[in-house]
Design a protein around this motif. Structure first.
Motif, PDB file in Angstrom:
ATOM      1  N   MET A 137       0.816  -1.206   0.000  1.00  0.00           N
ATOM      2  CA  MET A 137       0.000   0.000   0.000  1.00  0.00           C
ATOM      3  C   MET A 137       0.858   1.269   0.000  1.00  0.00           C
ATOM      4  O   MET A 137       0.492   2.282  -0.593  1.00  0.00           O
ATOM      5  CB  MET A 137      -0.937  -0.002   1.198  1.00  0.00           C
ATOM      6  CG  MET A 137      -2.143  -0.905   1.048  1.00  0.00           C
ATOM      7  SD  MET A 137      -3.224  -0.419  -0.353  1.00  0.00           S
ATOM      8  CE  MET A 137      -2.733  -1.598  -1.619  1.00  0.00           C
ATOM      9  N   GLU A 138       2.015   1.202   0.657  1.00  0.00           N
ATOM     10  CA  GLU A 138       2.896   2.369   0.676  1.00  0.00           C
ATOM     11  C   GLU A 138       3.373   2.715  -0.733  1.00  0.00           C
ATOM     12  O   GLU A 138       3.417   3.885  -1.124  1.00  0.00           O
ATOM     13  CB  GLU A 138       4.099   2.093   1.582  1.00  0.00           C
ATOM     14  CG  GLU A 138       5.079   3.259   1.663  1.00  0.00           C
ATOM     15  CD  GLU A 138       6.299   2.950   2.512  1.00  0.00           C
ATOM     16  OE1 GLU A 138       7.241   3.761   2.507  1.00  0.00           O
ATOM     17  OE2 GLU A 138       6.312   1.890   3.179  1.00  0.00           O
ATOM     18  N   MET A 139       3.718   1.674  -1.504  1.00  0.00           N
ATOM     19  CA  MET A 139       4.167   1.894  -2.875  1.00  0.00           C
ATOM     20  C   MET A 139       3.026   2.400  -3.744  1.00  0.00           C
ATOM     21  O   MET A 139       3.205   3.291  -4.582  1.00  0.00           O
ATOM     22  CB  MET A 139       4.719   0.584  -3.450  1.00  0.00           C
ATOM     23  CG  MET A 139       5.296   0.723  -4.850  1.00  0.00           C
ATOM     24  SD  MET A 139       6.696   1.863  -4.899  1.00  0.00           S
ATOM     25  CE  MET A 139       7.048   1.918  -6.651  1.00  0.00           C
ATOM     26  N   PHE A 140       1.836   1.829  -3.561  1.00  0.00           N
ATOM     27  CA  PHE A 140       0.659   2.268  -4.307  1.00  0.00           C
ATOM     28  C   PHE A 140       0.402   3.742  -4.019  1.00  0.00           C
ATOM     29  O   PHE A 140       0.184   4.554  -4.925  1.00  0.00           O
ATOM     30  CB  PHE A 140      -0.536   1.413  -3.883  1.00  0.00           C
ATOM     31  CG  PHE A 140      -1.666   1.379  -4.879  1.00  0.00           C
ATOM     32  CD1 PHE A 140      -2.451   0.251  -5.004  1.00  0.00           C
ATOM     33  CD2 PHE A 140      -1.966   2.469  -5.687  1.00  0.00           C
ATOM     34  CE1 PHE A 140      -3.503   0.209  -5.904  1.00  0.00           C
ATOM     35  CE2 PHE A 140      -3.010   2.442  -6.580  1.00  0.00           C
ATOM     36  CZ  PHE A 140      -3.791   1.304  -6.689  1.00  0.00           C
ATOM     37  N   HIS A 141       0.414   4.087  -2.741  1.00  0.00           N
ATOM     38  CA  HIS A 141       0.148   5.471  -2.331  1.00  0.00           C
ATOM     39  C   HIS A 141       1.171   6.428  -2.936  1.00  0.00           C
ATOM     40  O   HIS A 141       0.809   7.475  -3.478  1.00  0.00           O
ATOM     41  CB  HIS A 141       0.183   5.566  -0.799  1.00  0.00           C
ATOM     42  CG  HIS A 141      -0.228   6.904  -0.280  1.00  0.00           C
ATOM     43  ND1 HIS A 141      -1.524   7.191   0.099  1.00  0.00           N
ATOM     44  CD2 HIS A 141       0.470   8.057  -0.106  1.00  0.00           C
ATOM     45  CE1 HIS A 141      -1.598   8.443   0.501  1.00  0.00           C
ATOM     46  NE2 HIS A 141      -0.402   8.989   0.386  1.00  0.00           N
ATOM     47  N   GLN A 142       2.451   6.055  -2.866  1.00  0.00           N
ATOM     48  CA  GLN A 142       3.495   6.907  -3.406  1.00  0.00           C
ATOM     49  C   GLN A 142       3.328   7.104  -4.912  1.00  0.00           C
ATOM     50  O   GLN A 142       3.515   8.211  -5.432  1.00  0.00           O
ATOM     51  CB  GLN A 142       4.868   6.300  -3.107  1.00  0.00           C
ATOM     52  CG  GLN A 142       6.028   7.142  -3.636  1.00  0.00           C
ATOM     53  CD  GLN A 142       7.373   6.479  -3.389  1.00  0.00           C
ATOM     54  OE1 GLN A 142       7.499   5.562  -2.587  1.00  0.00           O
ATOM     55  NE2 GLN A 142       8.391   6.933  -4.094  1.00  0.00           N
ATOM     56  N   THR A 143       2.966   6.029  -5.615  1.00  0.00           N
ATOM     57  CA  THR A 143       2.778   6.107  -7.065  1.00  0.00           C
ATOM     58  C   THR A 143       1.659   7.074  -7.429  1.00  0.00           C
ATOM     59  O   THR A 143       1.801   7.909  -8.332  1.00  0.00           O
ATOM     60  CB  THR A 143       2.471   4.708  -7.635  1.00  0.00           C
ATOM     61  OG1 THR A 143       3.590   3.857  -7.417  1.00  0.00           O
ATOM     62  CG2 THR A 143       2.183   4.780  -9.130  1.00  0.00           C
ATOM     63  N   ILE A 144       0.528   6.970  -6.730  1.00  0.00           N
ATOM     64  CA  ILE A 144      -0.600   7.866  -7.012  1.00  0.00           C
ATOM     65  C   ILE A 144      -0.248   9.299  -6.649  1.00  0.00           C
ATOM     66  O   ILE A 144      -0.592  10.241  -7.377  1.00  0.00           O
ATOM     67  CB  ILE A 144      -1.863   7.397  -6.267  1.00  0.00           C
ATOM     68  CG1 ILE A 144      -2.270   5.989  -6.719  1.00  0.00           C
ATOM     69  CG2 ILE A 144      -3.011   8.369  -6.503  1.00  0.00           C
ATOM     70  CD1 ILE A 144      -2.556   5.856  -8.194  1.00  0.00           C
ATOM     71  N   GLU A 145       0.438   9.492  -5.527  1.00  0.00           N
ATOM     72  CA  GLU A 145       0.868  10.834  -5.122  1.00  0.00           C
ATOM     73  C   GLU A 145       1.748  11.461  -6.198  1.00  0.00           C
ATOM     74  O   GLU A 145       1.559  12.621  -6.575  1.00  0.00           O
ATOM     75  CB  GLU A 145       1.632  10.771  -3.801  1.00  0.00           C
ATOM     76  CG  GLU A 145       0.768  10.554  -2.578  1.00  0.00           C
ATOM     77  CD  GLU A 145       0.067  11.811  -2.119  1.00  0.00           C
ATOM     78  OE1 GLU A 145       0.158  12.834  -2.831  1.00  0.00           O
ATOM     79  OE2 GLU A 145      -0.588  11.767  -1.074  1.00  0.00           O
TER      80      GLU A 145
END
Length: 226
Positions: free
Chosen positions: A109-117
């Protein structure tokens, strides 16, 4: 900024998880979900989205096989691939057709969040300026010039200088303090993002926080520029 997104994922449970996650970003509206390649193309025609989350392994057609079709018919849609595929040729093809990011399942989820950010920051940058210069291009491609390298290199992961300046300016304009939700509305980002930047400003002693109570006694954390 309003980003219309389509999710192409053959596992409806995974698609639901992605949709729920994207709901944390008020800038993004999920306008459709597709379970196969045919539905993906139909949704792109019907909804004309800005962003496509695209799986590779779908029952009727590989996501990588859809890429040339999508680029020909929908050249303006941004694509983030989320897949279990680890084949180097698939990655090369994805890069060839200009995907924004290539995430390998299981995605943290951290990687997903960073990608969307990062995607939202890039979209915001493109909307913010009509004329470009090299500094603007460097920011767009996450490159640091000698002028700003020193400052940017000191920022922790997940803290972008442009957004940090926005948050700082919003706080400076308010003498009565702001909640994370109010800051998020003014900078056009999620509340989670706003809170992360606010808490970072506290750690570098540029901001302070106090707990105040509303008319119904509900506590609220308010932030003030020091």
């Amino acid at each position: 900024m309003n980003i219309r997104a389509v999710i192409a994922e053959d596992d409806f449970r995974v698609a639901a998880i992605h949709e729920k996650f994207l709901s944390n970003f008020k800038e993004i509206e999920v306008v459709g979900k597709a379970l196969n390649g045919k539905e993906t193309i139909e949704l792109l025609k019907e909804q004309n989205p800005n962003l496509l989350l695209l799986d590779v392994y779908m029952p009727d057609q590989l996501g990588t096989e859809l890429l040339p079709i999508i680029r020909k018919q929908f050249p303006d849609v941004d694509i983030i691939m989320i897949t279990a595929a680890t084949d180097k040729e698939m990655l090369s093809k994805a890069l060839h057709y200009g995907v924004e990011q290539y995430l390998i399942k299981p995605v943290k989820m951290e990687m997903f969040h960073q990608t969307i950010e990062e995607y939202l920051q890039k979209s915001e940058l493109l909307e913010s300026k009509q004329e470009i210069d090299q500094d603007f291009v460097n920011r767009l491609f996450n490159r640091s010039t000698s002028h700003n390298h020193a400052r940017e290199s000191t920022l922790p992961k997940g803290i972008d200088e442009i957004t940090l300046v926005k948050v700082t300016e919003v706080l400076r304009s308010s003498s009565s303090g702001l909640s994370a939700e109010q800051v998020s509305e003014q900078i056009g980002a999620s509340r989670t993002t706003a809170r992360r930047y606010l808490e970072y400003l506290i750690t570098v002693k540029e901001c302070k926080a106090e707990v105040v109570y509303g008319v119904v006694g509900r506590p609220e954390r308010r932030y003030y520029k020091i």
